[in-house]
Design a protein around this motif. Structure first.
Motif, short mmCIF file in Angstrom:
data_model
loop_
_atom_site.label_atom_id
_atom_site.label_comp_id
_atom_site.label_asym_id
_atom_site.label_seq_id
_atom_site.Cartn_x
_atom_site.Cartn_y
_atom_site.Cartn_z
N ALA A 33 -68.04 -15.38 48.13
CA ALA A 33 -67.92 -13.93 47.99
C ALA A 33 -66.78 -13.58 47.04
O ALA A 33 -65.65 -14.02 47.23
CB ALA A 33 -67.69 -13.29 49.34
N VAL A 34 -67.09 -12.83 46.01
CA VAL A 34 -66.10 -12.34 45.07
C VAL A 34 -66.18 -10.81 45.14
O VAL A 34 -67.11 -10.22 44.62
CB VAL A 34 -66.36 -12.84 43.63
CG1 VAL A 34 -65.33 -12.28 42.67
CG2 VAL A 34 -66.38 -14.36 43.59
N PRO A 35 -65.21 -10.18 45.82
CA PRO A 35 -65.27 -8.72 45.96
C PRO A 35 -65.27 -8.03 44.60
O PRO A 35 -64.53 -8.42 43.69
CB PRO A 35 -63.98 -8.39 46.73
CG PRO A 35 -63.58 -9.66 47.39
CD PRO A 35 -64.06 -10.77 46.49
N GLN A 36 -66.11 -7.00 44.48
CA GLN A 36 -66.24 -6.24 43.24
C GLN A 36 -66.46 -4.78 43.56
O GLN A 36 -67.07 -4.46 44.58
CB GLN A 36 -67.44 -6.76 42.44
CG GLN A 36 -67.37 -8.23 42.12
CD GLN A 36 -68.64 -8.71 41.45
OE1 GLN A 36 -69.08 -8.13 40.47
NE2 GLN A 36 -69.22 -9.77 41.98
N TYR A 37 -65.99 -3.89 42.67
CA TYR A 37 -66.17 -2.47 42.89
C TYR A 37 -65.94 -1.69 41.59
O TYR A 37 -65.33 -2.19 40.66
CB TYR A 37 -65.25 -1.97 44.00
CG TYR A 37 -63.77 -2.24 43.75
CD1 TYR A 37 -62.96 -1.29 43.13
CD2 TYR A 37 -63.19 -3.44 44.14
CE1 TYR A 37 -61.62 -1.52 42.91
CE2 TYR A 37 -61.84 -3.69 43.92
CZ TYR A 37 -61.06 -2.72 43.30
OH TYR A 37 -59.73 -2.97 43.08
N ASP A 38 -66.44 -0.47 41.58
CA ASP A 38 -66.26 0.43 40.45
C ASP A 38 -64.95 1.19 40.64
O ASP A 38 -64.66 1.64 41.76
CB ASP A 38 -67.44 1.42 40.39
CG ASP A 38 -67.33 2.36 39.23
OD1 ASP A 38 -67.08 1.90 38.10
OD2 ASP A 38 -67.50 3.58 39.45
#
Length: 134
Positions: A33-38
């Motif tokens: 899991a590699v957290p990502q967000y705008d």
């Protein structure tokens, strides 16, 4: 040849594009899991942990996808505890493929960038807000 075929294959895949066998698969399943967000019009990828040729695949996949889909990608490097030339190569390839900002690298990663000259290539910022604004 697209950057992902030239560089990413060498980092994460063997001949013919098959995933590398052995420890890479074990590490990938443990921390894939590699957290990502705008954030403010940029796509943020939050890297955590140690990155070498056995553990780079999830981050490489996340950055490859991000740079294809978003005009600006920010790598939050504040959670990186160890990095070697594998991560440096990934950062350079990602930078060449699109707009990349690296945020809050650890002292070890910052020093690695300094002694290799990569800090003169990459855009390094102190905060995600500063990276999104630049």
């Amino acid at each position: 040849m697209p950057w992902d075929e030239a560089g990413m294959t060498a980092l994460t895949r063997g001949i013919g594009g098959e995933p590398l066998p052995g420890p890479a698969a074990v590490h990938a399943s443990e921390g894939a899991a590699v957290p990502q967000y705008d954030w403010c019009g940029a796509w943020v990828v939050h890297a955590r942990g140690s990155y070498d040729m056995d553990t780079i695949t999830p981050l490489a996949d996340a950055l490859e996808t991000a740079v294809r889909r978003h005009p600006k990608v920010i790598l939050d490097a504040s959670g990186i505890t160890f990095a070697d030339s594998t991560l440096l190569n990934l950062l350079i390839l990602t930078h060449q493929a699109g707009t990349l900002r690296v945020v809050a690298p650890s002292p070890q990663l910052r020093r690695l960038c300094e002694i290799t000259g990569v800090d003169g290539i990459l855009e390094i910022r102190d905060t995600v807000d500063a990276a999104a604004a630049s």
